[in-house]
Design a protein around this motif. Sequence first.
Motif, PDB file in Angstrom:
ATOM      1  N   LEU A 178       0.792  -1.383   0.070  1.00 12.61           N
ATOM      2  CA  LEU A 178      -0.089   0.165   0.071  1.00 12.61           C
ATOM      3  C   LEU A 178       0.765   1.368  -0.026  1.00 12.61           C
ATOM      4  O   LEU A 178       0.566   2.215  -0.627  1.00 12.61           O
ATOM      5  CB  LEU A 178      -0.952  -0.163   1.293  1.00 12.61           C
ATOM      6  CG  LEU A 178      -2.075  -1.019   1.259  1.00 12.61           C
ATOM      7  CD1 LEU A 178      -2.811  -0.788   2.302  1.00 12.61           C
ATOM      8  CD2 LEU A 178      -2.917  -0.868  -0.067  1.00 12.61           C
ATOM      9  N   LEU A 179       1.849   1.133   0.774  1.00 14.61           N
ATOM     10  CA  LEU A 179       2.539   2.531   1.097  1.00 14.61           C
ATOM     11  C   LEU A 179       3.122   3.359  -0.106  1.00 14.61           C
ATOM     12  O   LEU A 179       3.095   4.262  -0.655  1.00 14.61           O
ATOM     13  CB  LEU A 179       3.930   2.393   1.854  1.00 14.61           C
ATOM     14  CG  LEU A 179       3.420   2.070   3.262  1.00 14.61           C
ATOM     15  CD1 LEU A 179       4.600   1.658   4.312  1.00 14.61           C
ATOM     16  CD2 LEU A 179       2.633   3.235   3.770  1.00 14.61           C
ATOM     17  N   PRO A 180       3.842   2.403  -1.338  1.00 18.94           N
ATOM     18  CA  PRO A 180       4.049   3.018  -2.578  1.00 18.94           C
ATOM     19  C   PRO A 180       2.878   3.493  -3.524  1.00 18.94           C
ATOM     20  O   PRO A 180       3.303   3.991  -4.380  1.00 18.94           O
ATOM     21  CB  PRO A 180       5.043   1.890  -3.142  1.00 18.94           C
ATOM     22  CG  PRO A 180       5.143   0.933  -2.124  1.00 18.94           C
ATOM     23  CD  PRO A 180       3.784   0.959  -1.248  1.00 18.94           C
ATOM     24  N   ARG A 181       1.650   2.896  -3.237  1.00 18.18           N
ATOM     25  CA  ARG A 181       0.747   3.262  -4.193  1.00 18.18           C
ATOM     26  C   ARG A 181      -0.486   4.167  -3.364  1.00 18.18           C
ATOM     27  O   ARG A 181      -1.397   3.599  -2.670  1.00 18.18           O
ATOM     28  CB  ARG A 181      -0.036   1.985  -4.600  1.00 18.18           C
ATOM     29  CG  ARG A 181       1.073   1.106  -5.257  1.00 18.18           C
ATOM     30  CD  ARG A 181       0.410  -0.344  -5.475  1.00 18.18           C
ATOM     31  NE  ARG A 181       1.392  -1.170  -6.176  1.00 18.18           N
ATOM     32  CZ  ARG A 181       2.376  -1.750  -5.871  1.00 18.18           C
ATOM     33  NH1 ARG A 181       2.663  -1.704  -4.671  1.00 18.18           N
ATOM     34  NH2 ARG A 181       3.307  -2.320  -6.662  1.00 18.18           N
ATOM     35  N   VAL A 182      -0.334   5.519  -3.510  1.00 18.06           N
ATOM     36  CA  VAL A 182      -1.061   6.487  -2.842  1.00 18.06           C
ATOM     37  C   VAL A 182      -2.537   6.236  -3.053  1.00 18.06           C
ATOM     38  O   VAL A 182      -3.384   6.082  -2.102  1.00 18.06           O
ATOM     39  CB  VAL A 182      -0.854   7.987  -3.126  1.00 18.06           C
ATOM     40  CG1 VAL A 182      -1.578   8.745  -2.536  1.00 18.06           C
ATOM     41  CG2 VAL A 182       0.775   7.887  -2.882  1.00 18.06           C
ATOM     42  N   ASP A 183      -2.887   5.855  -4.447  1.00 15.61           N
ATOM     43  CA  ASP A 183      -4.272   5.905  -4.765  1.00 15.61           C
ATOM     44  C   ASP A 183      -5.136   4.441  -4.095  1.00 15.61           C
ATOM     45  O   ASP A 183      -6.033   4.693  -3.475  1.00 15.61           O
ATOM     46  CB  ASP A 183      -4.395   5.602  -6.258  1.00 15.61           C
ATOM     47  CG  ASP A 183      -3.630   4.565  -6.877  1.00 15.61           C
ATOM     48  OD1 ASP A 183      -2.696   3.960  -6.120  1.00 15.61           O
ATOM     49  OD2 ASP A 183      -3.985   3.832  -7.832  1.00 15.61           O
ATOM     50  N   VAL A 184      -4.159   3.532  -3.900  1.00 15.84           N
ATOM     51  CA  VAL A 184      -4.825   2.481  -3.325  1.00 15.84           C
ATOM     52  C   VAL A 184      -4.828   2.768  -1.734  1.00 15.84           C
ATOM     53  O   VAL A 184      -5.803   2.251  -1.120  1.00 15.84           O
ATOM     54  CB  VAL A 184      -3.881   1.117  -3.451  1.00 15.84           C
ATOM     55  CG1 VAL A 184      -4.397  -0.067  -3.005  1.00 15.84           C
ATOM     56  CG2 VAL A 184      -3.811   0.674  -4.991  1.00 15.84           C
ATOM     57  N   LEU A 185      -3.939   3.208  -1.188  1.00 15.63           N
ATOM     58  CA  LEU A 185      -3.840   3.441   0.136  1.00 15.63           C
ATOM     59  C   LEU A 185      -4.804   4.340   0.791  1.00 15.63           C
ATOM     60  O   LEU A 185      -5.495   4.220   1.698  1.00 15.63           O
ATOM     61  CB  LEU A 185      -2.275   4.322   0.567  1.00 15.63           C
ATOM     62  CG  LEU A 185      -2.253   4.799   1.974  1.00 15.63           C
ATOM     63  CD1 LEU A 185      -2.295   3.474   2.937  1.00 15.63           C
ATOM     64  CD2 LEU A 185      -0.800   5.345   2.195  1.00 15.63           C
ATOM     65  N   ASN A 186      -5.131   5.552   0.077  1.00 13.88           N
ATOM     66  CA  ASN A 186      -6.265   6.374   0.301  1.00 13.88           C
ATOM     67  C   ASN A 186      -7.585   5.859   0.185  1.00 13.88           C
ATOM     68  O   ASN A 186      -8.403   6.066   0.907  1.00 13.88           O
ATOM     69  CB  ASN A 186      -6.440   7.660  -0.818  1.00 13.88           C
ATOM     70  CG  ASN A 186      -5.241   8.565  -0.446  1.00 13.88           C
ATOM     71  OD1 ASN A 186      -4.663   8.494   0.622  1.00 13.88           O
ATOM     72  ND2 ASN A 186      -4.639   9.270  -1.322  1.00 13.88           N
ATOM     73  N   SER A 187      -7.746   4.868  -0.744  1.00 14.26           N
ATOM     74  CA  SER A 187      -9.047   3.954  -0.837  1.00 14.26           C
ATOM     75  C   SER A 187      -9.516   3.049   0.269  1.00 14.26           C
ATOM     76  O   SER A 187     -10.385   2.788   0.761  1.00 14.26           O
ATOM     77  CB  SER A 187      -9.006   3.601  -2.180  1.00 14.26           C
ATOM     78  OG  SER A 187      -9.004   4.210  -3.163  1.00 14.26           O
ATOM     79  N   PHE A 188      -8.303   2.425   0.897  1.00 16.67           N
ATOM     80  CA  PHE A 188      -8.290   1.412   1.691  1.00 16.67           C
ATOM     81  C   PHE A 188      -7.756   1.504   3.202  1.00 16.67           C
ATOM     82  O   PHE A 188      -7.721   0.566   3.873  1.00 16.67           O
ATOM     83  CB  PHE A 188      -7.732   0.232   1.165  1.00 16.67           C
ATOM     84  CG  PHE A 188      -8.590  -0.712  -0.013  1.00 16.67           C
ATOM     85  CD1 PHE A 188      -9.699  -1.502   0.315  1.00 16.67           C
ATOM     86  CD2 PHE A 188      -8.594  -0.070  -1.108  1.00 16.67           C
ATOM     87  CE1 PHE A 188     -10.585  -1.989  -0.538  1.00 16.67           C
ATOM     88  CE2 PHE A 188      -9.674  -0.422  -2.260  1.00 16.67           C
ATOM     89  CZ  PHE A 188     -10.697  -1.543  -1.699  1.00 16.67           C
TER      90      PHE A 188
END
Length: 343
Positions: A178-188
Amino acid sequence: MRTAAPDDADRRRPVPAILALLLAGAAVLVLAAALSVAFGTRVVGWNDLVSAFTTDADGIAEAAVRQRIPRTLLAMLVGASLGVAGAVLQGLTRNPLADPMILGVTPGASLAVVSGIAFFGLSTATGYIWVAITGAALASAFVYGIGSLGRGGPTPLKLALSGAATTAAFTSLISAILLPRVDVLNSFRFWQVGGVGGATYTKLGQVLPFLIVGALICIACSRGLNSLALGDELATGLGERVMVIRVAAFVGAVTLCGAATAVAGPIAFVGLVVPHVCRLLIGVDHRWLLPSAAMVGALLLTVADVVGRVVARPSEIEVGIVTAIIGAPFFIYVVRKQKVRAL
């Protein structure tokens, strides 16, 4: 592992007493559901509740009540599913510490969902559910395999330790994804905590068939779980197909855990707390234990959701945090009382 205690039969309450307890629990659950739709950022009165259900009024209070209905239903469904799954896992392993989170089942489902989103573009609720169930199954099989290594087989202590290590590893992998992927991190990032705030009727309709199938499988195995409590050899002597019961109950529990995690995120300790409470109230007969676990699980998660909304108003605390606050001390109590022995 020990077989069932000689006094287990004495721990089975008479049927009339069980029915009375279930009726009382159902009444309390109805009250909790009413509180769930009444309390939130805006508190609504009794008249507003009645108006929302009986009229077409579209005032602010009525709209708030209607928006809370799917959230309440999801909390009840997820709580019931985790309660039943916890009771089945404890019965299968004869381990008082068995819990979907502690045994790595829920973290496995979480890792599978996050991986599906990050690497395969997973975006539908039905896709989340299938992937979560697959991840839960693989994770639980892995934990059981690790816990079975060495002398003595899958003892309660070894299962708990292997589950804790697996949970820690899966949690780290989820963070690494999740950490390198801001879009996925924000969603979940809120989904990771575990909550029912995103409930919709569409989501309820998509997850309900999986939960029904999982619950029916578990209930169908209830008589066999009673036999397994006596030990595999004695269960075989009673005519039970031990391996069939184990596989079927495992499939039912994993289906419930995976589907619940897909729609509500990883919620800890419900599957640990609920079965112990139900055994104190109902007894050890799984034919009654599983329905009571469903009801008490629904009650626990609904009340936890209400508490999370009330104590932090106008904001809210996710239900996964509230159940962790309740469950962590209970886990310590079980470890000290049971001394990590089998059921």
